[in-house]
Design a protein around this motif. Structure first.
Motif, short mmCIF file in Angstrom:
data_model
loop_
_atom_site.label_atom_id
_atom_site.label_comp_id
_atom_site.label_asym_id
_atom_site.label_seq_id
_atom_site.Cartn_x
_atom_site.Cartn_y
_atom_site.Cartn_z
N GLN A 95 -34.67 -12.28 30.01
CA GLN A 95 -33.74 -11.38 30.69
C GLN A 95 -33.86 -11.53 32.21
O GLN A 95 -32.86 -11.59 32.92
N THR A 97 -34.87 -14.08 33.91
CA THR A 97 -34.29 -15.37 34.32
C THR A 97 -32.77 -15.27 34.42
O THR A 97 -32.15 -15.79 35.36
N HIS A 98 -32.19 -14.58 33.45
CA HIS A 98 -30.73 -14.37 33.47
C HIS A 98 -30.33 -13.58 34.71
O HIS A 98 -29.34 -13.91 35.38
N HIS A 99 -31.10 -12.54 35.04
CA HIS A 99 -30.80 -11.73 36.24
C HIS A 99 -30.91 -12.58 37.50
O HIS A 99 -30.08 -12.48 38.41
N LEU A 100 -31.95 -13.43 37.54
CA LEU A 100 -32.17 -14.27 38.73
C LEU A 100 -31.03 -15.26 38.90
O LEU A 100 -30.61 -15.55 40.04
N ASN A 101 -30.52 -15.75 37.80
CA ASN A 101 -29.38 -16.68 37.87
C ASN A 101 -28.15 -16.00 38.45
O ASN A 101 -27.25 -16.67 38.98
N HIS A 102 -28.11 -14.69 38.35
CA HIS A 102 -27.02 -13.91 38.93
C HIS A 102 -27.46 -13.24 40.23
O HIS A 102 -26.87 -12.24 40.67
N ARG A 103 -28.52 -13.83 40.82
CA ARG A 103 -29.03 -13.38 42.13
C ARG A 103 -29.46 -11.92 42.14
O ARG A 103 -29.23 -11.20 43.10
N LYS A 104 -30.08 -11.52 41.06
CA LYS A 104 -30.63 -10.16 40.98
C LYS A 104 -32.12 -10.24 40.67
O LYS A 104 -32.54 -10.94 39.75
N GLN A 105 -32.91 -9.54 41.48
CA GLN A 105 -34.35 -9.46 41.21
C GLN A 105 -34.61 -8.48 40.07
O GLN A 105 -33.81 -7.57 39.81
N LEU A 132 -40.70 -14.45 39.56
CA LEU A 132 -39.60 -14.16 38.63
C LEU A 132 -39.42 -12.65 38.48
O LEU A 132 -38.30 -12.14 38.38
#
Length: 444
Positions: A95, A97-105, A132
């Motif tokens: 999850q 990693t998915h958030h990081l891909n959308h530029r969310k910490q 991460l």
């Protein structure tokens, strides 16, 4: 007919409904959240960091974690350590990693982190190190003992405190105004509820929720003290039988006795008994206090605490607890000495690192003729046959060992008399030494 199948969303618990939405809404923890204080500075700086929130239940650990995520616009993943394992950690990382891909910490919040074993805690490390996730752990146990050093070194520990009576009163007023305006409380009823809460905000909210549910009579205008007493179960003090609070209170009891403060000693004793501590365990600790902090300054203390322990064994609770209470009072007011305790520890430390020294011949027993021929016990002086029943100048230490002078009696209680006796015996030894020196000089 359709009304039979209509469903309403369940009403949120009062504790959830009243959860603070901003940092300024938080009641308590001013040592962390006040102007210029550590957590406030961290929020103002705008840089999130990993942390461990350590404190008793109901002081705002989960709330602070959620507010951190909100303040820094981070995604929030919460894992309860009781029900989670390495598999759940890995799923959370997917999850994140998915958030990081959308530029969310992502903030990963683990409640009761002390319940994770070493492998589970180690599993968090690579994800924290890589950035991460930002890790926030909550625990009621001392992180020094319950959290791996590797994880501990990557997180700032913040110690949260139980809410004061004043802070609980502020919370009470806020809840009554916003959520329970239909209820009015007698001052004594409010005070009792705050006392029941025992520093725990969540407990106070749950108590108020119980009171609200118990008020079934529409005509009830005011919640009275008697109504609260009838509606609620007996309060349970904040206490655990083998954790941080337990040992903190034992420490407070011991130090109150050592500090000659009988009321404080009684408070901590009865507080622990009220919390469910085993009186037999307390009796053992009280006996230890007598040996460690009173010792030979008042040997009667040792007898009194042993008698108190025996009394409890015969009478049980609650009658036998009176004996423990009086023993604690006696210890608190007895003359204090740790001379024997210090001397014993010094002797143990010396023997542990010293060589194995031989027993001098004159101190050895001689049950056989061979031993007598070898000189065992040959020059031994029987103290009872000498003046003052003391063999002045005799040596009882191994040959070549200097007098260590470990035991230094204090000028209090019976030890003051012991000190006088020791000084007198040293004078006799000195006189013998002077005579021996004079004899050697005359022979020369």
């Amino acid at each position: 007919m359709s009304e039979l199948f209509t469903t309403e969303s369940p009403k949120a618990p009062l504790a959830e409904a009243m959860r603070p939405q901003t940092l300024d809404d938080v009641i308590g923890q001013t040592h962390l959240l006040g102007p210029g204080k550590p957590l406030r500075l961290a929020f103002d700086a705008g840089k999130v960091h990993s942390m461990i929130l350590w404190g008793p239940p109901g002081v705002g650990k989960t709330t602070l974690a959620r507010l951190t995520a909100s303040a820094f616009a981070c995604e929030f993943i919460a894992l309860p350590a009781v029900f989670s394992g390495v598999k759940d950690i890995r799923a959370a990382m997917v999850q994140a990693t998915h958030h990081l891909n959308h530029r969310k910490q992502t903030i990963l919040f683990i409640d009761e982190i002390h319940r994770f074993n070493k492998a589970q805690q180690d599993a968090l490390l690579p994800y924290i190190e890589s950035g991460l996730v930002t890790f926030i752990g909550a625990t009621t146990e001392n992180p020094s003992f319950e959290v791996n050093s590797a994880l501990l070194s990557r997180a700032q520990v913040y110690v949260l405190e139980a809410l004061s009576i004043v802070e609980l009163a502020q919370l009470f007023t806020r809840v009554q105004t916003k959520a329970l305006p239909h209820l009015q409380f007698e001052t004594s009823a409010q005070q009792l509820l705050i006392e029941y809460a025992d520093g725990d905000a969540r407990r106070l909210l749950n108590l108020l929720e119980q009171i609200d549910a118990a008020v079934v009579t529409p005509a009830l205008q005011q919640v009275t003290l008697l109504f609260v007493q009838n509606a609620l179960a007996t309060a349970a003090r904040r206490f655990d039988k083998n954790g941080e609070y337990f040992y903190d209170q034992i420490s407070a009891l011991h130090k109150s006795v050592r500090g000659s403060y009988p009321d404080a000693a009684l408070y901590w004793l009865t507080r622990m008994l009220d919390g469910g501590a085993d009186p037999r365990y307390l009796a053992r600790r009280i006996i230890r206090m007598a040996w460690e902090d009173i010792g030979l300054a008042d040997p009667r203390a040792l007898q009194i605490v042993n008698d108190a322990a025996t009394t409890f064994e015969r009478l049980g609770s609650p009658e036998g607890e009176l004996a423990l209470g009086q023993a604690v009072i006696y210890l608190a007011m007895a003359p204090k000495s740790n001379a024997g305790y210090v001397a014993y520890n010094q002797a143990r430390a010396f023997v542990k690192k010293d060589q194995s020294r031989e027993v001098p011949l004159h101190l050895r027993n001689a049950p056989t003729n061979l031993m007598k021929e070898l000189g065992y016990g040959h020059t031994y002086r029987y103290a009872h046959d000498e003046e003052h029943a003391y063999a002045a100048g005799e040596n009882y230490l191994p040959t070549g060992m200097c007098p260590p002078n470990w035991y230094q009696p204090v000028p209090r209680g019976l030890e003051a008399k012991i000190a006088e006796k020791m000084a007198f015996l040293k004078t006799l030894d000195k006189n013998v030494a002077v005579k021996k020196a004079s004899t050697r000089k005359n022979k020369l």
